[in-house]
Write a protein that holds these residues in place. Structure first.
Motif, mmCIF file in Angstrom:
data_model
loop_
_atom_site.group_PDB
_atom_site.id
_atom_site.type_symbol
_atom_site.label_atom_id
_atom_site.label_comp_id
_atom_site.label_asym_id
_atom_site.label_seq_id
_atom_site.Cartn_x
_atom_site.Cartn_y
_atom_site.Cartn_z
ATOM 1 N N THR A 285 42.578 43.709 33.560
ATOM 2 C CA THR A 285 42.687 42.410 34.255
ATOM 3 C C THR A 285 41.352 41.673 34.230
ATOM 4 O O THR A 285 41.293 40.457 34.000
ATOM 5 N N TYR A 286 40.252 42.398 34.462
ATOM 6 C CA TYR A 286 38.919 41.792 34.463
ATOM 7 C C TYR A 286 38.569 41.225 33.086
ATOM 8 O O TYR A 286 38.017 40.129 32.966
ATOM 9 N N VAL A 287 38.915 41.955 32.031
ATOM 10 C CA VAL A 287 38.623 41.494 30.668
ATOM 11 C C VAL A 287 39.407 40.221 30.361
ATOM 12 O O VAL A 287 38.878 39.268 29.767
ATOM 13 N N VAL A 288 40.686 40.182 30.777
ATOM 14 C CA VAL A 288 41.492 38.974 30.564
ATOM 15 C C VAL A 288 40.864 37.788 31.302
ATOM 16 O O VAL A 288 40.803 36.672 30.779
ATOM 17 N N GLN A 289 40.368 38.032 32.502
ATOM 18 C CA GLN A 289 39.718 36.961 33.270
ATOM 19 C C GLN A 289 38.490 36.434 32.535
ATOM 20 O O GLN A 289 38.273 35.213 32.452
ATOM 21 N N LEU A 290 37.676 37.318 31.995
ATOM 22 C CA LEU A 290 36.487 36.897 31.246
ATOM 23 C C LEU A 290 36.874 36.082 30.007
ATOM 24 O O LEU A 290 36.222 35.080 29.688
ATOM 25 N N LEU A 291 37.925 36.518 29.310
ATOM 26 C CA LEU A 291 38.367 35.789 28.122
ATOM 27 C C LEU A 291 38.857 34.389 28.486
ATOM 28 O O LEU A 291 38.590 33.420 27.759
ATOM 29 N N PHE A 292 39.559 34.255 29.612
ATOM 30 C CA PHE A 292 40.017 32.942 30.054
ATOM 31 C C PHE A 292 38.831 32.055 30.410
ATOM 32 O O PHE A 292 38.826 30.850 30.124
ATOM 33 N N GLN A 293 37.803 32.630 31.060
ATOM 34 C CA GLN A 293 36.617 31.846 31.418
ATOM 35 C C GLN A 293 35.922 31.296 30.180
ATOM 36 O O GLN A 293 35.406 30.182 30.190
ATOM 37 N N ARG A 294 35.922 32.069 29.102
ATOM 38 C CA ARG A 294 35.157 31.675 27.917
ATOM 39 C C ARG A 294 35.949 30.787 26.959
ATOM 40 O O ARG A 294 35.396 29.833 26.397
ATOM 41 N N PHE A 295 37.240 31.060 26.783
ATOM 42 C CA PHE A 295 37.980 30.412 25.710
ATOM 43 C C PHE A 295 39.096 29.468 26.167
ATOM 44 O O PHE A 295 39.634 28.734 25.338
ATOM 45 N N VAL A 296 39.447 29.472 27.446
ATOM 46 C CA VAL A 296 40.563 28.656 27.939
ATOM 47 C C VAL A 296 40.017 27.532 28.797
ATOM 48 O O VAL A 296 39.068 27.748 29.570
ATOM 49 N N PRO A 297 40.568 26.312 28.708
ATOM 50 C CA PRO A 297 40.107 25.208 29.572
ATOM 51 C C PRO A 297 40.168 25.575 31.050
ATOM 52 O O PRO A 297 41.040 26.333 31.482
ATOM 53 N N PHE A 301 42.707 28.001 34.067
ATOM 54 C CA PHE A 301 42.131 29.316 34.404
ATOM 55 C C PHE A 301 43.036 30.099 35.357
ATOM 56 O O PHE A 301 43.131 31.316 35.272
ATOM 57 N N GLY A 302 43.718 29.414 36.274
ATOM 58 C CA GLY A 302 44.546 30.100 37.256
ATOM 59 C C GLY A 302 45.694 30.885 36.651
ATOM 60 O O GLY A 302 46.270 31.760 37.322
ATOM 61 N N TRP A 303 46.021 30.615 35.391
ATOM 62 C CA TRP A 303 47.127 31.318 34.736
ATOM 63 C C TRP A 303 46.713 32.666 34.163
ATOM 64 O O TRP A 303 47.536 33.374 33.582
ATOM 65 N N TYR A 304 45.437 33.038 34.327
ATOM 66 C CA TYR A 304 44.996 34.302 33.725
ATOM 67 C C TYR A 304 45.769 35.489 34.299
ATOM 68 O O TYR A 304 46.030 36.486 33.610
ATOM 69 N N LEU A 305 46.179 35.387 35.573
ATOM 70 C CA LEU A 305 46.872 36.505 36.212
ATOM 71 C C LEU A 305 48.236 36.754 35.567
ATOM 72 O O LEU A 305 48.679 37.903 35.447
ATOM 73 N N VAL A 306 48.896 35.686 35.130
ATOM 74 C CA VAL A 306 50.206 35.830 34.481
ATOM 75 C C VAL A 306 50.065 36.642 33.191
ATOM 76 O O VAL A 306 50.933 37.454 32.837
ATOM 77 N N VAL A 307 48.965 36.423 32.479
ATOM 78 C CA VAL A 307 48.714 37.168 31.249
ATOM 79 C C VAL A 307 48.185 38.563 31.570
ATOM 80 O O VAL A 307 48.523 39.549 30.872
ATOM 81 N N ALA A 308 47.378 38.674 32.616
ATOM 82 C CA ALA A 308 46.708 39.941 32.920
ATOM 83 C C ALA A 308 47.687 41.030 33.357
ATOM 84 O O ALA A 308 47.466 42.217 33.066
#
Length: 326
Positions: A285-297, A301-308
């Motif tokens: 989950t933490y890695v997905v959050q970092l990827l969203f911070q770097r590569f997603v507008p 960002f709030g949608w990272y949990l759906v992917v995580a």
């Protein structure tokens, strides 16, 4: 020092009427020099605020914003009534943006913590005209934390053109907070009434600070009533937060207990790797959050949990399969 600060704020507020009637203008050499080389910090702060509050400054705010950034970073030099901005070993004119030769007698301009605070607030005021709604929100939040009656015309102008509801709410809070320092008792009462509807810790702190300075009994009573209302609202928020935290922690412990129970029931042994599998899911989950911070507008960002959530399950399942086979 406090008397001097009040003096320049009053002078600035009194001069806004004439400032607002002038035609718009870009950053001038005289302005740049006054912002850097005035006799004391108070005069420099006055020059900075006058430049920011100039009419239609948003139309040419880029050069002023860059100059303010240079002032904050101690990258400005002055010599014989002229100002120079240093970028490495190269000097530029902050008014024209053209490269220039730095005189040998140029002196470094140093900004103390007070001036840096003034510059930060000035930069936030300029950001109110940004096309990026996130930048406007961040700027409005900063201005709401540092109310100043001299900025009321600027806030009113920004509010009249703002479309985002969150930014509007922050601007209205900033305006109400600025009116708390008004000499007019009805205006102070109106400001307290407006702030009483914004039940946040920041508003509570602001009203508490004003209560310690307030002399009018009517305003004091209104502030105490508003503080009681805000305290009740925040208490309910704390209770709901505690309930949510308890449910969240309980669900994690329940998952761990169920996993151990199921594993023991099927295998007859206690699976000591269960905690590690939970850790793997959390790390995924933490890695997905970092990827969203770097590569997603930022807006998404709030949608990272759906992917995580599915990623965490898959990562834990993969490690579990490797453990089982190994």
């Amino acid at each position: 020092m406090n008397i001097l600060r009040k003096s320049w704020k009053l002078a600035l507020a009194a001069g806004l009427g004439s400032l607002m009637s002038f035609a718009s203008h870009a950053l001038t050499t005289e302005q740049a020099y006054a912002m850097a080389a005035a006799d004391d910090a108070e005069q420099r702060a006055l020059a900075i605020n006058q430049a920011v509050l100039a009419p239609d400054v948003q139309a040419d705010s880029g050069r002023l914003a860059a100059y303010l950034s240079a002032l904050s970073g101690d990258e400005v030099r002055v010599s014989q009534g002229k100002v120079y901005v240093m970028r490495g070993d190269a000097a530029t004119d902050p008014v024209t943006g053209q490269p220039v030769t730095l005189p040998a007698d140029a002196e470094e301009v140093v900004s103390n913590n007070y001036l840096r605070s003034v510059i930060d607030t000035a930069q936030a005021a300029l950001a109110l005209g940004s096309s990026d709604v996130q930048a406007r929100r961040k700027a409005a939040e900063q201005l709401a934390l540092e109310p100043d009656a001299s900025r009321l015309p600027l806030l009113e102008k920004a509010l009249s053109t703002e479309k985002d509801e969150q930014v509007k709410a922050l601007l209205e809070r900033s305006m109400a907070a600025s009116l708390l320092g008004s000499d007019d008792v009805p205006q102070r009462l109106k400001a307290v009434e407006q702030l009483s509807h914004q039940q946040t810790p920041e508003t509570q702190l602001l009203l508490n600070q004003r209560l310690s300075e307030e002399t009018d009994p009517g305003v004091q009573k209104a502030i105490k009533t508003a503080l009681a209302s805000i305290a009740d609202g925040l208490a309910w928020g704390d209770r709901l937060g505690a309930i949510f935290s308890g449910i969240s922690l309980g669900s994690v412990l329940l998952l761990a207990a169920l996993g151990l129970a199921i594993t023991y029931g099927l295998m007859g042994v206690i699976n000591m790797a269960h905690g590690e599998l939970i850790m793997i899911g959390a790390y995924a989950t933490y890695v997905v959050q970092l990827l969203f911070q770097r590569f997603v507008p930022e807006a998404a960002f709030g949608w990272y949990l759906v992917v995580a959530i599915p990623v965490a399950f898959l990562a834990a399942a993969l490690v579990g399969a490797i453990l089982e086979r190994g």
